[in-house]
Design an enzyme around this catalytic site. Structure first.
Site, mmCIF file in Angstrom:
data_model
loop_
_atom_site.group_PDB
_atom_site.id
_atom_site.type_symbol
_atom_site.label_atom_id
_atom_site.label_comp_id
_atom_site.label_asym_id
_atom_site.label_seq_id
_atom_site.Cartn_x
_atom_site.Cartn_y
_atom_site.Cartn_z
ATOM 1 C CB ILE A 146 -0.989 -0.010 1.196
ATOM 2 C CG1 ILE A 146 -2.088 1.059 0.997
ATOM 3 C CG2 ILE A 146 -0.260 0.182 2.546
ATOM 4 C CD1 ILE A 146 -3.269 0.929 1.916
ATOM 5 C CD GLN A 196 3.553 4.217 -10.096
ATOM 6 O OE1 GLN A 196 4.163 5.152 -10.589
ATOM 7 N NE2 GLN A 196 3.406 3.066 -10.730
ATOM 8 C CG ASP A 197 0.927 0.074 -9.210
ATOM 9 O OD1 ASP A 197 1.367 1.162 -9.644
ATOM 10 O OD2 ASP A 197 1.008 -0.984 -9.850
ATOM 11 C CG LEU A 239 -1.030 -3.862 -5.265
ATOM 12 C CD1 LEU A 239 -1.439 -2.399 -5.293
ATOM 13 C CD2 LEU A 239 -1.293 -4.508 -6.621
ATOM 14 C CB ALA A 286 6.967 -7.081 -5.726
ATOM 15 C CD GLN A 287 13.818 -5.710 -5.601
ATOM 16 O OE1 GLN A 287 13.533 -4.499 -5.773
ATOM 17 N NE2 GLN A 287 14.358 -6.417 -6.555
ATOM 18 C CB SER A 343 5.705 -7.807 -14.241
ATOM 19 O OG SER A 343 6.596 -7.038 -15.006
ATOM 20 C CD GLU A 360 11.431 -6.473 -16.915
ATOM 21 O OE1 GLU A 360 12.374 -7.242 -16.705
ATOM 22 O OE2 GLU A 360 11.471 -5.581 -17.780
ATOM 23 C CE1 TYR A 386 9.488 -7.165 -10.042
ATOM 24 C CE2 TYR A 386 9.553 -7.181 -12.443
ATOM 25 C CZ TYR A 386 8.885 -6.899 -11.264
ATOM 26 O OH TYR A 386 7.630 -6.357 -11.300
ATOM 27 C CG HIS A 439 1.623 0.760 -14.188
ATOM 28 N ND1 HIS A 439 1.853 -0.559 -14.499
ATOM 29 C CD2 HIS A 439 1.429 0.811 -12.857
ATOM 30 C CE1 HIS A 439 1.792 -1.276 -13.395
ATOM 31 N NE2 HIS A 439 1.545 -0.470 -12.385
HETATM 32 P P1 NAP Z 1 6.637 -0.080 -5.588
HETATM 33 O O1 NAP Z 1 6.281 1.367 -5.661
HETATM 34 O O2 NAP Z 1 8.069 -0.485 -5.624
HETATM 35 O O3 NAP Z 1 5.959 -0.674 -4.252
HETATM 36 C C1 NAP Z 1 6.335 -1.937 -3.745
HETATM 37 C C2 NAP Z 1 5.615 -2.143 -2.417
HETATM 38 O O4 NAP Z 1 5.968 -3.435 -1.899
HETATM 39 C C3 NAP Z 1 5.988 -1.129 -1.318
HETATM 40 O O5 NAP Z 1 4.809 -0.782 -0.626
HETATM 41 C C4 NAP Z 1 6.907 -1.932 -0.414
HETATM 42 O O6 NAP Z 1 6.897 -1.497 0.922
HETATM 43 C C5 NAP Z 1 6.244 -3.305 -0.510
HETATM 44 N N1 NAP Z 1 7.109 -4.412 -0.066
HETATM 45 C C6 NAP Z 1 8.344 -4.727 -0.512
HETATM 46 N N2 NAP Z 1 8.803 -5.815 0.123
HETATM 47 C C7 NAP Z 1 7.830 -6.207 0.995
HETATM 48 C C8 NAP Z 1 7.712 -7.265 1.923
HETATM 49 N N3 NAP Z 1 8.690 -8.140 2.116
HETATM 50 N N4 NAP Z 1 6.565 -7.369 2.649
HETATM 51 C C9 NAP Z 1 5.568 -6.470 2.480
HETATM 52 N N5 NAP Z 1 5.630 -5.435 1.620
HETATM 53 C C10 NAP Z 1 6.749 -5.311 0.882
HETATM 54 O O7 NAP Z 1 5.899 -0.894 -6.762
HETATM 55 P P2 NAP Z 1 4.699 -0.443 -7.726
HETATM 56 O O8 NAP Z 1 5.270 0.230 -8.912
HETATM 57 O O9 NAP Z 1 3.629 0.179 -6.935
HETATM 58 O O10 NAP Z 1 4.215 -1.877 -8.253
HETATM 59 C C11 NAP Z 1 3.235 -2.639 -7.546
HETATM 60 C C12 NAP Z 1 3.346 -4.097 -7.952
HETATM 61 O O11 NAP Z 1 3.148 -4.233 -9.345
HETATM 62 C C13 NAP Z 1 4.707 -4.746 -7.674
HETATM 63 O O12 NAP Z 1 4.465 -6.103 -7.355
HETATM 64 C C14 NAP Z 1 5.424 -4.648 -9.013
HETATM 65 O O13 NAP Z 1 6.413 -5.645 -9.107
HETATM 66 C C15 NAP Z 1 4.262 -4.870 -9.945
HETATM 67 N N6 NAP Z 1 4.368 -4.276 -11.278
HETATM 68 C C16 NAP Z 1 4.655 -2.953 -11.408
HETATM 69 C C17 NAP Z 1 4.689 -2.379 -12.667
HETATM 70 C C18 NAP Z 1 4.987 -0.912 -12.845
HETATM 71 O O14 NAP Z 1 5.303 -0.524 -13.972
HETATM 72 N N7 NAP Z 1 4.860 -0.096 -11.817
HETATM 73 C C19 NAP Z 1 4.406 -3.173 -13.796
HETATM 74 C C20 NAP Z 1 4.090 -4.513 -13.607
HETATM 75 C C21 NAP Z 1 4.054 -5.057 -12.355
HETATM 76 P P3 NAP Z 1 7.987 -0.422 1.510
HETATM 77 O O15 NAP Z 1 7.334 0.927 1.336
HETATM 78 O O16 NAP Z 1 8.113 -0.855 2.919
HETATM 79 O O17 NAP Z 1 9.239 -0.568 0.688
HETATM 80 O O1 G4F Z 2 12.220 2.154 -15.369
HETATM 81 P P1 G4F Z 2 12.893 0.840 -15.360
HETATM 82 O O2 G4F Z 2 13.812 0.554 -14.234
HETATM 83 O O3 G4F Z 2 11.735 -0.245 -15.469
HETATM 84 P P2 G4F Z 2 11.710 -1.785 -15.920
HETATM 85 O O4 G4F Z 2 13.026 -2.434 -15.768
HETATM 86 O O5 G4F Z 2 11.080 -1.834 -17.274
HETATM 87 O O6 G4F Z 2 10.732 -2.408 -14.824
HETATM 88 C C1 G4F Z 2 9.531 -1.753 -14.448
HETATM 89 O O7 G4F Z 2 8.483 -2.199 -15.269
HETATM 90 C C2 G4F Z 2 8.159 -3.591 -15.140
HETATM 91 C C3 G4F Z 2 7.016 -3.882 -16.120
HETATM 92 O O8 G4F Z 2 7.552 -4.245 -17.365
HETATM 93 C C4 G4F Z 2 7.748 -3.858 -13.711
HETATM 94 F F1 G4F Z 2 7.381 -5.150 -13.574
HETATM 95 C C5 G4F Z 2 8.901 -3.525 -12.785
HETATM 96 O O9 G4F Z 2 8.474 -3.720 -11.422
HETATM 97 C C6 G4F Z 2 9.264 -2.058 -12.981
HETATM 98 O O10 G4F Z 2 8.184 -1.278 -12.523
HETATM 99 O O11 G4F Z 2 13.721 0.640 -16.708
HETATM 100 C C7 G4F Z 2 13.133 0.822 -17.982
HETATM 101 C C8 G4F Z 2 14.209 0.764 -19.063
HETATM 102 C C9 G4F Z 2 15.148 -0.447 -18.949
HETATM 103 O O12 G4F Z 2 15.350 -0.985 -20.234
HETATM 104 C C10 G4F Z 2 16.445 0.126 -18.439
HETATM 105 O O13 G4F Z 2 17.624 -0.573 -18.853
HETATM 106 O O14 G4F Z 2 15.040 1.911 -18.912
HETATM 107 C C11 G4F Z 2 16.395 1.511 -19.065
HETATM 108 N N1 G4F Z 2 17.264 2.489 -18.400
HETATM 109 C C12 G4F Z 2 18.208 3.227 -19.028
HETATM 110 N N2 G4F Z 2 18.859 3.994 -18.124
HETATM 111 C C13 G4F Z 2 17.291 2.764 -17.088
HETATM 112 C C14 G4F Z 2 18.298 3.722 -16.910
HETATM 113 N N3 G4F Z 2 16.543 2.300 -16.066
HETATM 114 C C15 G4F Z 2 16.779 2.818 -14.832
HETATM 115 N N4 G4F Z 2 16.022 2.402 -13.800
HETATM 116 N N5 G4F Z 2 17.778 3.747 -14.601
HETATM 117 C C16 G4F Z 2 18.559 4.226 -15.618
HETATM 118 O O15 G4F Z 2 19.440 5.045 -15.395
#
Ligand code: NAP
Ligand code: G4F
Length: 330
Positions: A14, A17-18, A83, A85-86, A128, A130, A152, A182
């Site tokens: 919670i 971001q999501d 939601l 995750a690491q 995801s 990914e 991941y 997103h």
């Molecule tokens: P985020 O901002 O990194 O949030 C991750 C959340 O997980 C935080 O609240 C964190 O808590 C919590 N968490 C981490 N380890 C935990 C543990 N051991 N026990 C309980 N809580 C824990 O991620 P997000 O972008 O909102 O994404 C939400 C979910 O969607 C994740 O599972 C992510 O992998 C997945 N996802 C995200 C995207 C994207 O583009 N954003 C796309 C596809 C899937 P703390 O505040 O304590 O660190």
């Molecule tokens: O923003 P990113 O770190 O996101 P990535 O790896 O796509 O993962 C995110 O989206 C996934 C959904 O497909 C989620 F499941 C996951 O939890 C996360 O939210 O990197 C995006 C792209 C990569 O190709 C990376 O190599 O940006 C490239 N990049 C280039 N320079 C960089 C950087 N990424 C980061 N984080 N930092 C840089 O300096």
């Protein structure tokens, strides 16, 4: 044991971001929202500070199954959104085992807690794009084979299949959203979108001189987090559980993100962006672009915010934040 509360949802992650956008949506829908939060030495409630007096916080950790069982027993939700995750791909290369414990096995612990406490709970798993990694087809759909390219991605494949397995083995109403990237003004600063929007704003204000990035040629299907949490909720409301791709259907490179973000503030990204090997990954996901046809036809889900609008929204928010016009990231 008492019945679950029909309009109560528990959200893991919670504070992320999501989690913050989903909480806003569920509160609007009249839910009681319970947020599972892990213990840390400093609280990380920045994204939910504006919601804190309207939600209940319960202590728990995906690494500890007893805490999950206890949270469910205490609050008896009807819906659980996983939601937590690491979630940072780069970190998963350095901490692969922790990533597996949280992002993979954490899903089993939560599903098992549901099976034990109340198998009628409806479950959402944050899968995801990914998982598609080195993509086997373009665009990616629910039937595209997985080929993850990071610890991941591998952990998310496990989380995805264990969700399917608990659905088929125990009849749980368990759905997975295969969400493509997103973003939002609440995105963590380590992700590339927010790293760029924040740097562009800081550079325009004279507070930063350069932006060090890795692979500018990677392409992603980037949408707005506020749109995507609606798809999560819709999946859980269906009579039958299932898996759905959620995306915009457009792909853009990291370079294009830079171009737009800097141009929004009247700058040329080429004057500030420096390539730094430290941000390159051992294995890269070169291209992601999804087809959300199933989500459109079965859930009636459509994204509202397009790529240009998303970049502008993030840059404007970071400018406001740095100028002190925004107190936090709510
Ligand atoms: P985020 O901002 O990194 O949030 C991750 C959340 O997980 C935080 O609240 C964190 O808590 C919590 N968490 C981490 N380890 C935990 C543990 N051991 N026990 C309980 N809580 C824990 O991620 P997000 O972008 O909102 O994404 C939400 C979910 O969607 C994740 O599972 C992510 O992998 C997945 N996802 C995200 C995207 C994207 O583009 N954003 C796309 C596809 C899937 P703390 O505040 O304590 O660190
Ligand atoms: O923003 P990113 O770190 O996101 P990535 O790896 O796509 O993962 C995110 O989206 C996934 C959904 O497909 C989620 F499941 C996951 O939890 C996360 O939210 O990197 C995006 C792209 C990569 O190709 C990376 O190599 O940006 C490239 N990049 C280039 N320079 C960089 C950087 N990424 C980061 N984080 N930092 C840089 O300096």
């Amino acid at each position: 044991m008492a019945e679950h509360h029909p309009r109560r949802a528990l959200i893991t992650g919670i504070t992320g971001q999501d989690g913050s956008y989903l909480t806003e949506l569920l509160l609007q829908q009249g839910y009681d929202v319970v947020g599972l939060v892990r213990r840390s030495s400093t609280v990380s409630f920045e994204r939910i500070a504006h919601l804190q007096d309207r939600i209940t916080i319960v202590s728990g950790d995906l690494l500890d199954e007893a805490s999950l069982i206890e949270a469910l027993r205490l609050h008896r939700p009807a819906e659980v959104y996983n939601l937590a995750a690491q979630s940072f791909v780069q970190t998963s290369f350095g901490q692969p085992v922790l990533t597996g414990e949280t992002t993979a096995l954490g899903v089993t612990r939560l599903l098992d807690a549901i099976r034990i406490v109340d198998p009628s709970i409806r479950f959402y798993q944050a899968s995801s794009s990914e998982m598609f990694g080195k993509v086997r087809e373009v665009p990616q759909t629910e039937t595209t084979p997985f080929y993850p390219r990071s610890p991941y991605g591998v952990a998310k494949v496990y989380g995805h299949w264990i969700t399917v397995n608990y659905r088929e083995s125990y009849g749980l109403h368990a759905s997975s959203g295969i969400l493509f990237n997103h973003e939002s003004p609440r995105r963590g600063l380590e992700f590339v979108s927010r790293k760029i929007s924040h740097a562009a704003a800081a550079i325009s204000l004279g507070r930063q001189r350069e932006l060090r990035l890795g692979n500018l040629d990677a392409k992603r299907d980037w949408g707005f987090a506020g749109d995507y949490v609606k798809a999560m909720w819709l999946m859980v409301q269906q009579d039958k559980p299932g898996d759905y791709v959620v995306c915009t259907g457009e792909t853009h490179s990291v370079r294009e993100f830079c171009e737009l973000a800097f141009a929004h503030l009247g700058m040329d990204y080429r004057d500030y962006v420096v390539i730094d090997e430290a941000f390159m990954r051992p294995a890269e996901v070169d291209l992601l672009v999804g087809d959300a046809g199933r989500a459109a036809s079965e859930l009636g889900w459509h994204r509202a915010v397009g790529f240009q609008q998303l970049v502008a929204m993030m840059v404007d928010a970071d400018l406001d934040l740095l100028q002190g016009k925004l107190k936090g990231i709510s």
